[in-house]
Motif scaffolding. Structure first.
Motif, PDB file in Angstrom:
ATOM      1  N   PRO A  14      32.145 -48.908 -12.242  1.00 12.82           N
ATOM      2  CA  PRO A  14      33.262 -48.912 -12.543  1.00 12.82           C
ATOM      3  C   PRO A  14      33.628 -50.656 -11.555  1.00 12.82           C
ATOM      4  CG  PRO A  14      33.777 -46.860 -11.351  1.00 12.82           C
ATOM      5  CD  PRO A  14      32.375 -46.757 -11.171  1.00 12.82           C
ATOM      6  N   ASN A  15      32.189 -50.314 -10.941  1.00 11.46           N
ATOM      7  CA  ASN A  15      32.364 -52.368  -9.724  1.00 11.46           C
ATOM      8  C   ASN A  15      31.084 -52.357 -10.556  1.00 11.46           C
ATOM      9  OD1 ASN A  15      30.886 -50.808  -8.591  1.00 11.46           O
ATOM     10  ND2 ASN A  15      30.897 -52.088  -7.048  1.00 11.46           N
ATOM     11  N   ALA A  16      30.627 -52.499 -11.581  1.00 12.01           N
ATOM     12  CA  ALA A  16      29.195 -53.007 -12.089  1.00 12.01           C
ATOM     13  C   ALA A  16      29.366 -54.668 -12.061  1.00 12.01           C
ATOM     14  CB  ALA A  16      28.895 -52.421 -13.245  1.00 12.01           C
ATOM     15  N   PHE A  17      30.432 -55.100 -12.268  1.00  9.05           N
ATOM     16  CA  PHE A  17      30.115 -56.618 -12.274  1.00  9.05           C
ATOM     17  C   PHE A  17      30.686 -57.346 -11.674  1.00  9.05           C
ATOM     18  CE2 PHE A  17      30.389 -54.397 -17.022  1.00  9.05           C
ATOM     19  CZ  PHE A  17      28.486 -55.005 -16.828  1.00  9.05           C
ATOM     20  N   GLU A  18      31.779 -56.453 -10.306  1.00 12.74           N
ATOM     21  CA  GLU A  18      31.730 -57.459  -9.153  1.00 12.74           C
ATOM     22  C   GLU A  18      31.183 -57.593  -8.173  1.00 12.74           C
ATOM     23  OE1 GLU A  18      35.492 -54.266  -8.019  1.00 12.74           O
ATOM     24  OE2 GLU A  18      35.844 -53.855  -9.911  1.00 12.74           O
ATOM     25  N   PRO A  19      30.871 -58.679  -6.970  1.00 13.38           N
ATOM     26  CA  PRO A  19      30.273 -58.893  -6.218  1.00 13.38           C
ATOM     27  C   PRO A  19      29.982 -57.401  -5.194  1.00 13.38           C
ATOM     28  CG  PRO A  19      32.055 -59.676  -5.970  1.00 13.38           C
ATOM     29  CD  PRO A  19      32.484 -58.875  -6.633  1.00 13.38           C
ATOM     30  N   GLY A  20      30.438 -56.742  -5.366  1.00 15.37           N
ATOM     31  CA  GLY A  20      29.897 -55.139  -4.590  1.00 15.37           C
ATOM     32  C   GLY A  20      29.187 -54.429  -4.852  1.00 15.37           C
ATOM     33  N   GLY A  21      28.919 -54.751  -6.902  1.00 16.83           N
ATOM     34  CA  GLY A  21      28.305 -54.147  -8.060  1.00 16.83           C
ATOM     35  C   GLY A  21      26.923 -54.127  -7.584  1.00 16.83           C
ATOM     36  N   LYS A  22      26.576 -53.994  -8.770  1.00 19.19           N
ATOM     37  CA  LYS A  22      24.603 -53.846  -9.176  1.00 19.19           C
ATOM     38  C   LYS A  22      24.840 -53.907 -10.341  1.00 19.19           C
ATOM     39  CE  LYS A  22      23.142 -49.983  -5.474  1.00 19.19           C
ATOM     40  NZ  LYS A  22      22.562 -49.166  -5.333  1.00 19.19           N
ATOM     41  N   GLY A  23      25.226 -54.517 -11.033  1.00 18.75           N
ATOM     42  CA  GLY A  23      25.164 -54.529 -12.927  1.00 18.75           C
ATOM     43  C   GLY A  23      24.094 -55.434 -12.838  1.00 18.75           C
ATOM     44  N   PHE A  24      25.050 -56.755 -12.680  1.00 22.60           N
ATOM     45  CA  PHE A  24      24.381 -57.907 -12.827  1.00 22.60           C
ATOM     46  C   PHE A  24      22.932 -58.449 -12.451  1.00 22.60           C
ATOM     47  CE2 PHE A  24      28.836 -60.110 -13.195  1.00 22.60           C
ATOM     48  CZ  PHE A  24      29.339 -59.857 -14.256  1.00 22.60           C
ATOM     49  N   ALA A  25      22.586 -57.635 -11.065  1.00 23.56           N
ATOM     50  CA  ALA A  25      22.117 -57.538 -10.909  1.00 23.56           C
ATOM     51  C   ALA A  25      20.410 -56.586 -11.187  1.00 23.56           C
ATOM     52  CB  ALA A  25      21.611 -57.248  -8.835  1.00 23.56           C
ATOM     53  N   SER A  26      20.690 -55.284 -11.733  1.00 17.79           N
ATOM     54  CA  SER A  26      20.295 -54.873 -12.865  1.00 17.79           C
ATOM     55  C   SER A  26      19.885 -54.960 -13.730  1.00 17.79           C
ATOM     56  CB  SER A  26      20.650 -53.418 -12.328  1.00 17.79           C
ATOM     57  OG  SER A  26      19.792 -52.401 -13.191  1.00 17.79           O
ATOM     58  N   ILE A  27      20.756 -55.520 -14.782  1.00 16.40           N
ATOM     59  CA  ILE A  27      19.971 -56.290 -16.419  1.00 16.40           C
ATOM     60  C   ILE A  27      19.045 -57.016 -15.775  1.00 16.40           C
ATOM     61  CG2 ILE A  27      21.519 -57.393 -17.666  1.00 16.40           C
ATOM     62  CD1 ILE A  27      23.883 -55.818 -17.277  1.00 16.40           C
ATOM     63  N   LEU A  28      19.124 -58.183 -14.456  1.00 14.76           N
ATOM     64  CA  LEU A  28      18.668 -59.618 -14.891  1.00 14.76           C
ATOM     65  C   LEU A  28      17.308 -58.642 -14.290  1.00 14.76           C
ATOM     66  CD1 LEU A  28      18.303 -62.639 -14.318  1.00 14.76           C
ATOM     67  CD2 LEU A  28      18.551 -61.981 -11.541  1.00 14.76           C
ATOM     68  N   LYS A  29      16.882 -57.367 -13.536  1.00 15.59           N
ATOM     69  CA  LYS A  29      15.163 -57.606 -13.579  1.00 15.59           C
ATOM     70  C   LYS A  29      14.914 -57.076 -14.952  1.00 15.59           C
ATOM     71  CE  LYS A  29      16.447 -54.789  -9.533  1.00 15.59           C
ATOM     72  NZ  LYS A  29      16.422 -53.961  -8.427  1.00 15.59           N
ATOM     73  N   VAL A  30      15.405 -56.318 -15.837  1.00 14.87           N
ATOM     74  CA  VAL A  30      15.002 -55.253 -16.730  1.00 14.87           C
ATOM     75  C   VAL A  30      15.222 -56.474 -17.956  1.00 14.87           C
ATOM     76  CG1 VAL A  30      15.546 -54.309 -18.775  1.00 14.87           C
ATOM     77  CG2 VAL A  30      16.004 -53.242 -16.593  1.00 14.87           C
ATOM     78  N   ARG A  31      15.560 -57.470 -18.127  1.00 19.02           N
ATOM     79  CA  ARG A  31      15.481 -58.450 -18.677  1.00 19.02           C
ATOM     80  C   ARG A  31      13.414 -59.310 -18.297  1.00 19.02           C
ATOM     81  NH1 ARG A  31      19.549 -63.415 -20.118  1.00 19.02           N
ATOM     82  NH2 ARG A  31      18.877 -64.961 -21.967  1.00 19.02           N
ATOM     83  N   LEU A  32      14.201 -59.214 -16.970  1.00 20.98           N
ATOM     84  CA  LEU A  32      12.539 -60.084 -16.482  1.00 20.98           C
ATOM     85  C   LEU A  32      11.656 -59.609 -16.648  1.00 20.98           C
ATOM     86  CD1 LEU A  32      13.992 -62.669 -13.372  1.00 20.98           C
ATOM     87  CD2 LEU A  32      12.883 -63.243 -15.638  1.00 20.98           C
ATOM     88  N   ILE A  33      12.378 -57.870 -16.612  1.00 22.64           N
ATOM     89  CA  ILE A  33      10.470 -56.485 -16.627  1.00 22.64           C
ATOM     90  C   ILE A  33      10.195 -57.148 -18.544  1.00 22.64           C
ATOM     91  CG2 ILE A  33      10.088 -54.176 -17.369  1.00 22.64           C
ATOM     92  CD1 ILE A  33      11.833 -53.759 -14.346  1.00 22.64           C
ATOM     93  N   HIS A  34      11.573 -57.135 -19.109  1.00 24.11           N
ATOM     94  CA  HIS A  34      11.065 -57.066 -20.480  1.00 24.11           C
ATOM     95  C   HIS A  34       9.932 -58.683 -20.910  1.00 24.11           C
ATOM     96  CE1 HIS A  34      14.376 -55.047 -22.050  1.00 24.11           C
ATOM     97  NE2 HIS A  34      13.643 -54.126 -21.380  1.00 24.11           N
ATOM     98  N   ALA A  35      10.558 -59.630 -20.134  1.00 24.13           N
ATOM     99  CA  ALA A  35       9.822 -60.798 -20.546  1.00 24.13           C
ATOM    100  C   ALA A  35       8.144 -61.005 -19.832  1.00 24.13           C
ATOM    101  CB  ALA A  35      10.542 -62.389 -19.443  1.00 24.13           C
TER     102      ALA A  35
END
Length: 353
Positions: free
Chosen positions: A146-167
């Motif tokens: 529910p807080n994935a895109f809030e400062p205390g969440g992990k959504g942005f960070a998790s997506i960035l890591k996957v995006r770089l893993i793909h690259a």
């Protein structure tokens, strides 16, 4: 409806998308991997990156990188109410949705004969299936919170890591000399990323409905909108993120017609997945072979045959139990989305143990 997404999902369009990947992420990885120091700094930072708040604490080398600046910004078209409703839908049905992950979403992507070659060449899914499933599961829980895109969440960070893993996967795949870009498209290209995104959204909804879960149109739209936002942050082009169920079905059918066929790579990865499931000690009345037949039931015979899944039918008692659990979950009291999410997550972790 956003006119950017009104495109003809034909062979010409999809073939062109196979030569397009994610220029911003590729550029960063190519420049970083050419410098040993930068590569070590990036690896160290990503290893420690566990929350959105840490995206404000970039190493000096990456403070001016557009990819990192964009990583913590929702697309302009993101709808906060739909994001909340999508997260609430997941929180209510998380247990079944996570089962869809291994039984439906992953094997569904293995039917894409050219795209699956990347996973096959990396060997991780074949040689360490349990770890790969755990990583994918962790990603889904983090972006569905529910807080994935809030400062205390992990959504942005998790997506960035996957995006770089793909690259990084593109970088190493092209460096291997084993990839034919003209025949197969670029590794982890736009069509393949769009197909994977659909496997976690539209295809999951389809699987839930096959288990008689009453998914409303509003919940479908919200869940798919949430995955569209995740897809956009992952580098998928806007015209490959359908606005509604009709567009999503059209795109899914076009991709499957363009890419789905039997392949040695897809069947090898499916065998690895089956071997993992048959190694588990499942509770009564589930048997190891029942799990494989559930895969066939959810995928449908056409895709299951492409993946060379064993013939047979899942026992009705097993299917009916899953249907009953989904129905009961619909009527279960949900005090709050956050509490429901935490309860489901605790159950998921206990199941893993």
């Amino acid at each position: 409806m956003n006119t950017e997404t009104i495109v003809p999902y034909n062979t010409q369009f999809l073939t062109a998308r196979r030569q397009v990947t994610d220029a911003m992420a590729n550029d960063l990885v190519n420049r970083t991997f050419a410098d040993v120091v930068k590569k070590l700094v990036l690896r160290d930072y990503l290893t420690k990156l566990t929350s959105n708040a840490q995206l404000e604490q970039l190493p000096d080398l990456y403070r001016n990188e557009p990819l990192f600046a964009n990583a913590r910004q929702l697309p302009a078209w993101a709808n906060s109410k739909q994001l909340q409703q999508g997260a609430a839908f997941f929180a209510r049905h998380a247990s079944l949705i996570m089962n869809m992950l291994g039984l439906l979403s992953l094997p569904y992507t293995y039917a894409g004969a050219d795209g699956v070659r990347v996973l096959y060449l990396s060997e991780r899914m074949r040689n360490d299936t349990a770890k790969r499933l755990q990583e994918t599961g962790d990603f889904v829980w983090e972006v569905m919170a529910p807080n994935a895109f809030e400062p205390g969440g992990k959504g942005f960070a998790s997506i960035l890591k996957v995006r770089l893993i793909h690259a990084a996967a593109r970088y190493y795949t092209l460096q291997s000399g084993k990839w034919d870009s003209m025949a197969w498209g670029q590794p982890v290209n736009q069509e393949d990323m769009a197909g994977t995104n659909l496997s976690f959204s539209l295809v999951v909804i389809r699987g839930l409905r096959k288990l008689d879960v009453a998914v409303t149109y509003a919940d479908q739209q919200a869940f798919m909108h949430l995955w569209n936002v995740i897809g956009s942050l992952s580098g998928i082009e806007r015209n490959l993120l359908p606005d509604d169920g009709k567009q999503a079905i059209e795109l899914e059918q076009a991709i499957s017609k363009h890419q789905f066929r039997p392949s040695e790579e897809g069947q090898a990865l499916t065998r690895a997945l089956m071997n993992y499931f048959t190694s588990l000690k499942l509770p009564v009345p589930f048997g190891n072979t029942d799990t494989i037949q559930l895969m066939r039931f959810l995928l449908g015979n056409e895709v299951a045959d492409m993946l060379n899944l064993p013939a047979g039918e899942a026992p009705k008692v097993v299917i009916n139990l899953l249907k009953l659990s989904g129905t009961l979950q619909e009527f279960k009291y949900m005090p709050s989305v956050s509490q429901a999410y935490q309860q489901q997550y605790a159950g998921f972790k206990k199941q893993q143990l």
